[in-house]
Design a protein around this motif. Sequence first.
Motif, PDB file in Angstrom:
ATOM      1  N   GLY A  15     -57.524   8.363  63.735  1.00 46.93           N
ATOM      2  CA  GLY A  15     -56.586   8.936  64.697  1.00 46.93           C
ATOM      3  C   GLY A  15     -56.746  10.426  64.837  1.00 46.93           C
ATOM      4  N   SER A  16     -57.905  10.850  65.303  1.00 49.95           N
ATOM      5  CA  SER A  16     -58.224  12.287  65.355  1.00 49.95           C
ATOM      6  C   SER A  16     -57.300  13.087  66.268  1.00 49.95           C
ATOM      7  CB  SER A  16     -59.678  12.486  65.779  1.00 49.95           C
ATOM      8  OG  SER A  16     -59.900  11.939  67.070  1.00 49.95           O
ATOM      9  N   THR A  17     -56.580  12.432  67.171  1.00 54.37           N
ATOM     10  CA  THR A  17     -55.665  13.160  68.054  1.00 54.37           C
ATOM     11  C   THR A  17     -54.213  13.074  67.580  1.00 54.37           C
ATOM     12  OG1 THR A  17     -55.341  11.223  69.476  1.00 54.37           O
ATOM     13  CG2 THR A  17     -57.144  12.735  70.050  1.00 54.37           C
ATOM     14  N   GLY A  20     -51.419  14.913  61.419  1.00 55.48           N
ATOM     15  CA  GLY A  20     -51.871  14.694  60.054  1.00 55.48           C
ATOM     16  C   GLY A  20     -53.353  14.451  59.898  1.00 55.48           C
ATOM     17  N   TYR A  21     -54.090  14.323  60.990  1.00 52.68           N
ATOM     18  CA  TYR A  21     -55.529  14.049  60.890  1.00 52.68           C
ATOM     19  C   TYR A  21     -56.224  15.134  60.074  1.00 52.68           C
ATOM     20  CZ  TYR A  21     -60.351  13.125  62.100  1.00 52.68           C
ATOM     21  OH  TYR A  21     -61.700  12.847  62.033  1.00 52.68           O
ATOM     22  N   GLY A  22     -56.999  14.715  59.079  1.00 50.56           N
ATOM     23  CA  GLY A  22     -57.746  15.638  58.233  1.00 50.56           C
ATOM     24  C   GLY A  22     -56.944  16.194  57.065  1.00 50.56           C
ATOM     25  N   THR A  23     -55.641  15.958  57.041  1.00 51.05           N
ATOM     26  CA  THR A  23     -54.785  16.438  55.960  1.00 51.05           C
ATOM     27  C   THR A  23     -55.087  15.674  54.675  1.00 51.05           C
ATOM     28  OG1 THR A  23     -53.034  16.936  57.550  1.00 51.05           O
ATOM     29  CG2 THR A  23     -52.368  16.754  55.246  1.00 51.05           C
ATOM     30  N   LEU A  24     -54.931  16.340  53.543  1.00 48.95           N
ATOM     31  CA  LEU A  24     -55.096  15.666  52.259  1.00 48.95           C
ATOM     32  C   LEU A  24     -54.099  14.525  52.149  1.00 48.95           C
ATOM     33  CD1 LEU A  24     -55.397  18.760  49.884  1.00 48.95           C
ATOM     34  CD2 LEU A  24     -57.240  17.390  50.859  1.00 48.95           C
ATOM     35  N   LEU A  25     -54.544  13.412  51.629  1.00 43.96           N
ATOM     36  CA  LEU A  25     -53.683  12.247  51.476  1.00 43.96           C
ATOM     37  C   LEU A  25     -52.654  12.449  50.362  1.00 43.96           C
ATOM     38  CD1 LEU A  25     -53.061   9.283  52.185  1.00 43.96           C
ATOM     39  CD2 LEU A  25     -54.794   8.640  50.533  1.00 43.96           C
ATOM     40  N   LYS A  26     -53.098  13.028  49.260  1.00 45.77           N
ATOM     41  CA  LYS A  26     -52.214  13.174  48.106  1.00 45.77           C
ATOM     42  C   LYS A  26     -50.962  13.961  48.478  1.00 45.77           C
ATOM     43  CE  LYS A  26     -52.208  14.306  43.209  1.00 45.77           C
ATOM     44  NZ  LYS A  26     -53.042  14.648  42.054  1.00 45.77           N
ATOM     45  N   ALA A  38     -45.102   4.040  60.661  1.00 44.91           N
ATOM     46  CA  ALA A  38     -46.475   3.792  61.131  1.00 44.91           C
ATOM     47  C   ALA A  38     -46.908   4.764  62.219  1.00 44.91           C
ATOM     48  CB  ALA A  38     -46.633   2.343  61.599  1.00 44.91           C
ATOM     49  N   LYS A  39     -46.543   6.016  62.070  1.00 43.33           N
ATOM     50  CA  LYS A  39     -46.899   7.048  63.050  1.00 43.33           C
ATOM     51  C   LYS A  39     -47.911   8.012  62.448  1.00 43.33           C
ATOM     52  CE  LYS A  39     -43.638   5.676  65.909  1.00 43.33           C
ATOM     53  NZ  LYS A  39     -43.951   4.786  66.972  1.00 43.33           N
ATOM     54  N   GLY A  40     -48.627   8.684  63.310  1.00 43.48           N
ATOM     55  CA  GLY A  40     -49.581   9.697  62.889  1.00 43.48           C
ATOM     56  C   GLY A  40     -50.901   9.120  62.433  1.00 43.48           C
ATOM     57  N   SER A  41     -51.722   9.984  61.912  1.00 44.62           N
ATOM     58  CA  SER A  41     -53.042   9.600  61.419  1.00 44.62           C
ATOM     59  C   SER A  41     -52.898   8.681  60.215  1.00 44.62           C
ATOM     60  CB  SER A  41     -53.820  10.860  61.042  1.00 44.62           C
ATOM     61  OG  SER A  41     -55.136  10.535  60.699  1.00 44.62           O
ATOM     62  N   LYS A  42     -53.956   7.953  59.904  1.00 45.48           N
ATOM     63  CA  LYS A  42     -53.920   6.994  58.796  1.00 45.48           C
ATOM     64  C   LYS A  42     -55.291   6.901  58.147  1.00 45.48           C
ATOM     65  CE  LYS A  42     -54.738   3.359  62.143  1.00 45.48           C
ATOM     66  NZ  LYS A  42     -54.174   2.217  62.853  1.00 45.48           N
TER      67      LYS A  42
END
Length: 155
Positions: free
Chosen positions: A86-88, A91-97, A52-56
């Motif tokens: 979680g813009s800070t 992984g924020y903005g990274t493709l989910l796939k 449960a870490k990073g952007s989601k």
Amino acid sequence: MRLKSLSAVFALVVAALFMSAAPSSANSADGTIYKCGRYGNFPLCIYYYANAKGSKTGIFGKVHNYAANPYACSSQGCLPYRFEEGSTLGGYGTLLKNHAEFVYNYNDTSTRVYYNSGWSGPADQWDPYGWGTYFGNLNYTFNNNASQDRLCGEC
């Protein structure tokens, strides 16, 4: 007396407006992005990092292919799903796939994350919120995930 009647009618109208504005899982459309959590729409919350870490990002219901969000289409095609909360965080903005490592199922039905688009191949299954295993690191689809499906028959 008339003022009390008008106040009561006004209170009922305001209450009805608030109740109708609240989204629910019963009327949420598959593939719709929602804020992660139990806010009335109950998405599958997908995290960039394990534990449960990073952007989601939270996505409700069935998704045929994480590379194409049907609600973000134009004449140029459809935009892919991305990590949007979680813009800070990493992984924020990274493709989910093919970039997810952890999920938390806020939905009231079991949900699967599949290796391939179109709900095929190896899958990780998550129980309904509050029952059994409803969150954890992805196993079969760790950084190799392409679609998701709710397991609820006619939902």
